[in-house]
Write an enzyme that holds these catalytic residues in place. Structure first.
Site, PDB file in Angstrom:
ATOM      1  N   ASP A  73       0.857  -1.179   0.000  1.00 16.14           N
ATOM      2  CA  ASP A  73       0.000   0.000   0.000  1.00 16.14           C
ATOM      3  C   ASP A  73       0.896   1.232   0.000  1.00 16.14           C
ATOM      4  O   ASP A  73       1.990   1.220   0.582  1.00 16.14           O
ATOM      5  CB  ASP A  73      -0.924   0.034   1.223  1.00 16.14           C
ATOM      6  CG  ASP A  73      -1.980   1.124   1.088  1.00 16.14           C
ATOM      7  OD1 ASP A  73      -3.036   0.847   0.485  1.00 16.14           O
ATOM      8  OD2 ASP A  73      -1.740   2.255   1.565  1.00 16.14           O
ATOM      9  N   GLU A  99       0.835   5.790   0.000  1.00 17.49           N
ATOM     10  CA  GLU A  99       0.154   7.081   0.051  1.00 17.49           C
ATOM     11  C   GLU A  99       0.932   8.026  -0.848  1.00 17.49           C
ATOM     12  O   GLU A  99       2.156   7.904  -0.975  1.00 17.49           O
ATOM     13  CB  GLU A  99       0.085   7.623   1.487  1.00 17.49           C
ATOM     14  CG  GLU A  99      -0.692   6.749   2.448  1.00 17.49           C
ATOM     15  CD  GLU A  99      -2.152   6.558   2.055  1.00 17.49           C
ATOM     16  OE1 GLU A  99      -2.754   7.517   1.520  1.00 17.49           O
ATOM     17  OE2 GLU A  99      -2.682   5.454   2.248  1.00 17.49           O
ATOM     18  N   HIS A 134      -5.610   5.235   5.804  1.00 14.73           N
ATOM     19  CA  HIS A 134      -4.917   6.131   4.881  1.00 14.73           C
ATOM     20  C   HIS A 134      -3.468   6.392   5.280  1.00 14.73           C
ATOM     21  O   HIS A 134      -2.894   7.409   4.895  1.00 14.73           O
ATOM     22  CB  HIS A 134      -5.679   7.451   4.706  1.00 14.73           C
ATOM     23  CG  HIS A 134      -6.970   7.280   3.971  1.00 14.73           C
ATOM     24  ND1 HIS A 134      -7.047   6.708   2.720  1.00 14.73           N
ATOM     25  CD2 HIS A 134      -8.250   7.604   4.321  1.00 14.73           C
ATOM     26  CE1 HIS A 134      -8.317   6.688   2.329  1.00 14.73           C
ATOM     27  NE2 HIS A 134      -9.054   7.215   3.275  1.00 14.73           N
ATOM     28  N   ASP A 143      -3.209   0.475   6.146  1.00 17.54           N
ATOM     29  CA  ASP A 143      -4.009  -0.071   5.041  1.00 17.54           C
ATOM     30  C   ASP A 143      -3.433  -1.390   4.527  1.00 17.54           C
ATOM     31  O   ASP A 143      -4.181  -2.286   4.116  1.00 17.54           O
ATOM     32  CB  ASP A 143      -4.087   0.947   3.899  1.00 17.54           C
ATOM     33  CG  ASP A 143      -5.039   2.104   4.211  1.00 17.54           C
ATOM     34  OD1 ASP A 143      -5.753   2.014   5.219  1.00 17.54           O
ATOM     35  OD2 ASP A 143      -5.058   3.080   3.442  1.00 17.54           O
TER      36      ASP A 143
END
Length: 461
Positions: free
Chosen positions: A6, A8, A146, A151
């Site tokens: 994951d 961001e 997030h 996540d």
């Protein structure tokens, strides 16, 4: 083995210098459990806007002392090597990671698995398949929503559940997870993309019988071919349903790829190509200077053209182009062959002609506007070559124009100096000459940097 990932970001698509990864987590899963964990903030080297800080909680101050992507790139490669790249909406995460590596000059390629799609297979008819909604409905806690690690942990727990559901599913229990996810189009995509390089050239899509159904060109064949698989157009999807195989010709030069693509489309007339398929030209726009010294334009039948500027497949398309020149450059209808040779043109009466036909405009002033068209649609020299990149670092390419027309292309050793037609003609490969090939060359010269070498003093053969 699986790498559950994951990220961001500070943008919704990869862009340099903004739109970069700011947080990444990688969990190595052996099919039973997570066996290795890695996570870090990433300094993107750009400002993180308030919009993206609000989503992830990550600020400029938090990443100030974090490593940049290139400092952890080797570790990411080693962690994911030989593993399936797993993510929730994998296209987003994978594209960012791939582009970060591409910016470093490295080709990152991994097999992918999307937990959104796998959830749809094993848990149909859910209201939402977003990570937040899915985990909430399944009782999977997300600690640090997030944020990459939070996540990724939630995705790993969801992945564990999906594997258990698979083992109990009557249709899927004896299949591997990857096989459940594999559609025919996925198999074809993998097969096709493995064949195609990230190089400049022309590519061919073929059906099951070996018929060429599409011809394309690109400075990056792999990326352009991959874009076909993201189409939402009905015709594009129909082509994918018939796609079975692919091949390519590397050209090095974008101009040669453009010329070769045009030639191949006209010769083969592939089913799913729309543009440039016609190889029959009926009319040309010709030019000449009359006894008064006025520059004239005329639509003539293709075989009658003495100084053709452009050629067309119908009279209507030729007339449309000439009309656009008349409007844009305030040309006179008489000197475009659209009224009698001794008439005062109708456009002068409605003030769309400055009066060259009634001797109210100087010939020199009129010709200055007309010559702007000539400069755009004719070559400044009759004999020249364009030198560009070759297929390898030690090679150069050339496109030859002789007597005002395209005469072929070829390749030569980068250390060799070519200066005359004898050498060039010996090396040149002539694709079929179509009237619009010169249009392609002129258009390319107007928009792209390419080395121009005049051969006006060379012997014409």
């Amino acid at each position: 083995m699986f790498a559950i990932i994951d990220i961001e970001t500070c943008g919704n698509k990869f862009e340099h210098p903004r739109g970069r990864i700011i947080d990444i987590a990688i969990l190595i899963h052996d099919g039973l459990q997570v066996v290795e964990r890695f996570s870090t903030l990433i300094n993107p080297g750009c400002h993180i806007s308030g919009f993206y800080s609000k989503i992830s909680g990550i600020t400029d101050e938090m990443v100030a002392d974090a490593p940049q992507f290139h400092q952890v790139a080797k570790q990411i490669v080693e962690l994911t090597e030989g593993k399936i790249f797993v993510a929730h909406n994998v296209g987003f995460d994978y594209s960012f990671v791939k582009e970060e590596f591409a910016f470093l000059g490295y080709k990152f390629r991994r097999e992918k698995l999307c937990t959104v799609r796998l959830s749809r297979k094993l848990m149909p008819d859910r209201i939402s398949y977003s990570l937040g909604h899915l985990c909430a409905s399944l009782g999977i806690p997300i600690e640090g929503r997030h944020r990459a690690l939070g996540d990724a942990d939630a995705t790993a727990k969801l992945f564990d559940l999906l594997i258990r559901l698979k083992s109990e599913h009557p249709q899927y229990k004896n299949m591997g997870v990857e096989r459940i996810m594999t559609r025919r189009i996925d198999k074809i995509k993998e097969h096709v993309l493995k064949k195609l390089p990230e190089e400049c050239g022309v590519y061919y899509f073929q059906d099951r019988k070996g018929n060429i159904i599409y011809v394309g060109k690109s400075t990056n064949i792999y990326n352009r071919a991959m874009s076909h698989f993201n189409t939402k157009e009905r015709k594009g999807k129909k082509m994918l349903n018939e796609l079975y195989d692919a091949s390519y010709i590397q050209t090095g030069s974008e101009l040669i790829a453009l010329i070769l693509e045009d030639d191949e489309i006209k010769k083969r007339k592939p089913q799913f190509n729309r543009a440039r398929k016609s190889s029959t030209f009926t009319h040309s726009i010709d030019y000449f200077e009359d006894e008064k010294g006025v520059l004239n334009f005329r639509i003539v039948e293709y075989g009658e053209a003495q100084n053709p500027m452009q050629s067309f497949t119908t009279y209507a398309t030729a007339r449309e182009r000439l009309d656009s020149w008349i409007d844009e450059h305030i040309l006179c209808l008489r000197y475009c062959g659209l009224t009698d040779d001794d008439a005062i043109c109708f456009n002068h009466h409605i003030k769309k002609c400055n009066g060259i036909c009634s001797q109210q405009e100087d010939i020199e002033v009129y010709n200055k506007r007309a010559k702007k068209i000539l400069s755009k649609y004719t070559y400044r020299d009759k004999n020249f070559m364009l030198i560009d990149k070759g297929r390898t670092s030690g090679e150069k390419s050339f496109v030859l124009v002789q007597n005002g027309h395209y005469a072929g292309y070829g390749y030569f050793d980068a250390t060799t100096q070519l200066t005359d037609f004898d050498e060039l003609k010996e090396l040149a490969k002539m694709s079929s000459r179509y009237p619009d090939t010169d249009d392609l060359i002129r258009g390319f010269m107007r928009t792209k940097p390419v080395k121009y070498v005049s051969l006006e003093k060379a012997r014409e053969v």
